[in-house]
Design a protein around this motif. Structure first.
Motif, PDB file in Angstrom:
ATOM      1  N   PHE A   4      34.444  34.042  -1.327  1.00  0.00           N
ATOM      2  CA  PHE A   4      34.374  32.980  -0.333  1.00  0.00           C
ATOM      3  C   PHE A   4      35.355  31.880  -0.726  1.00  0.00           C
ATOM      4  O   PHE A   4      35.009  30.933  -1.431  1.00  0.00           O
ATOM      5  N   ILE A   5      36.612  31.984  -0.284  1.00  0.00           N
ATOM      6  CA  ILE A   5      37.681  31.111  -0.741  1.00  0.00           C
ATOM      7  C   ILE A   5      38.006  30.007   0.243  1.00  0.00           C
ATOM      8  O   ILE A   5      38.735  29.092  -0.089  1.00  0.00           O
ATOM      9  N   HIS A   6      37.489  30.046   1.464  1.00  0.00           N
ATOM     10  CA  HIS A   6      37.832  29.047   2.462  1.00  0.00           C
ATOM     11  C   HIS A   6      36.700  28.033   2.599  1.00  0.00           C
ATOM     12  O   HIS A   6      35.623  28.179   2.045  1.00  0.00           O
ATOM     13  N   THR A   7      36.971  26.973   3.323  1.00  0.00           N
ATOM     14  CA  THR A   7      36.014  25.874   3.422  1.00  0.00           C
ATOM     15  C   THR A   7      35.062  26.024   4.599  1.00  0.00           C
ATOM     16  O   THR A   7      33.974  25.458   4.584  1.00  0.00           O
ATOM     17  N   LYS A   8      35.451  26.766   5.626  1.00  0.00           N
ATOM     18  CA  LYS A   8      34.604  26.895   6.805  1.00  0.00           C
ATOM     19  C   LYS A   8      34.522  28.341   7.244  1.00  0.00           C
ATOM     20  O   LYS A   8      35.529  29.025   7.365  1.00  0.00           O
ATOM     21  N   THR A   9      33.310  28.795   7.493  1.00  0.00           N
ATOM     22  CA  THR A   9      33.082  30.148   7.993  1.00  0.00           C
ATOM     23  C   THR A   9      32.499  30.062   9.396  1.00  0.00           C
ATOM     24  O   THR A   9      31.533  29.342   9.619  1.00  0.00           O
ATOM     25  N   PHE A  10      33.110  30.777  10.326  1.00  0.00           N
ATOM     26  CA  PHE A  10      32.619  30.784  11.700  1.00  0.00           C
ATOM     27  C   PHE A  10      31.439  31.751  11.816  1.00  0.00           C
ATOM     28  O   PHE A  10      31.479  32.857  11.279  1.00  0.00           O
TER      29      PHE A  10
END
Length: 323
Positions: A4-10
């Motif tokens: 989980f490398i990003h800041t926002k998950t849709f």
């Protein structure tokens, strides 16, 4: 967690139920269109004759109809504009069985006095050949889907394979429904477009599935729906850019490519749009519906690794002469 490398998950999976109902509605509408309107088979599949005629100015269609009535070869022929007012296509559902007769010459003779024109194309396909082409076309679609099922099952897991094939059937069904609704002529170009849709949609789905598999391996203790959301989010920019650039090209062909590839471009427009949608809202949610078990998948991976380690140990013992 590294995956989980990003800041926002849709939250795509949170919208999966409405999306699935939407897909079911589209498929039902497609089946209704196919049942009520049917496919408008062109000469390639139905057999017959196509004669393309270009005039120096606007084609006198009414005058052409009167002239063609005088020759029995043209009984039941239809005349329609072909892309512009100065170009027309004469379609006959029957092909002449007389190989001595040149249909182009007969057409030139029949249309004398209607203006300055040239016969640009004459295509003749017998009904038997057309029927064979139709059967082989259907067979090519079935074999392509079967091959995809085997490939994905071997590369991933049977649930992934079934999900991808259901997404492909979804895409092709809706594309064919759109063709039936608009009564686009179904010919070999449209068949090529349908096969292209299979490959394009599968490519999108495989990219998402690859990311999901990486998430399953690196996301122990995480809910499967979260892994799917994260995987789709990570591939969203690639999917969007690829689909949009492809759609721009296909839309250009649809608008300015001419009547001869109009049905081909239209089929691709519908198929690429639906294929991108199905990779996110059909293939991935189907994995949830099929009850994919992340814990069992990790157990299977551990058992596989253990077997590989044992094989490697036995191989080393055999090579060193110790058993």
């Amino acid at each position: 967690m590294e995956f989980f490398i990003h800041t926002k998950t849709f939250g795509f999976m949170g919208k999966s139920k409405p999306a699935m109902f939407f897909s079911i509605a589209l498929i039902l509408a497609s089946f209704i269109a196919l049942a009520t309107k049917g496919l408008n088979y062109g000469v390639d599949f139905a057999g017959g004759t196509i004669i393309q005629v270009k005039y120096a100015s606007a084609a006198p269609i009414d005058d052409m109809r009167e002239k063609l009535k005088s020759n029995e070869i043209f009984d039941g022929a239809s005349i329609t504009e072909f892309g512009s007012a100065d170009e027309v296509v004469i379609r006959m559902r029957t092909a002449t069985s007389d190989v001595v007769v040149d249909v182009g010459d007969v057409t030139r003779e029949a249309l004398k006095g209607t203006g300055d024109f040239e016969v640009r194309r004459v295509d003749i396909v017998g009904p038997k050949v057309g029927s064979e082409l139709k059967e082989k076309g259907i067979m090519s679609l079935v074999l392509a889907i079967a091959g995809i099922l085997i490939y994905v099952a071997f590369r991933f897991e049977w649930r992934f394979a079934l999900a991808s094939v259901l997404a492909l059937v979804h895409d092709v069904s809706i594309a064919m429904g759109a063709i039936a609704l608009t009564q686009m002529e179904v010919n070999l170009d449209v068949l090529a477009a349908l096969l292209t849709i299979l490959g394009y949609s599968l490519n999108d789905t495989i990219i998402v599935f690859d990311r999901i598999r990486e998430g399953i391996i690196g996301g122990k203790g995480v809910e499967f729906s979260e892994i799917i959301d994260d995987s789709i989010t990570n591939t969203l920019s690639r999917t969007t850019l690829t689909s949009l650039t492809t759609l721009f090209v296909v839309f250009t062909l649809f608008v300015w490519g001419g009547e001869i590839i109009h049905a081909f471009a239209f089929t691709l427009l519908v198929g690429i749009t639906i294929g991108t949608y199905s990779s996110i809202f059909v293939a991935s949610p189907t994995l949830l519906l099929l009850g994919f078990d992340v814990k069992q998948y990790h157990i299977n991976l551990a058992e596989k690794a253990k077997r590989e380690a044992e094989k490697e140990k036995m191989r080393n013992q055999f090579e060193s002469g110790v058993m």
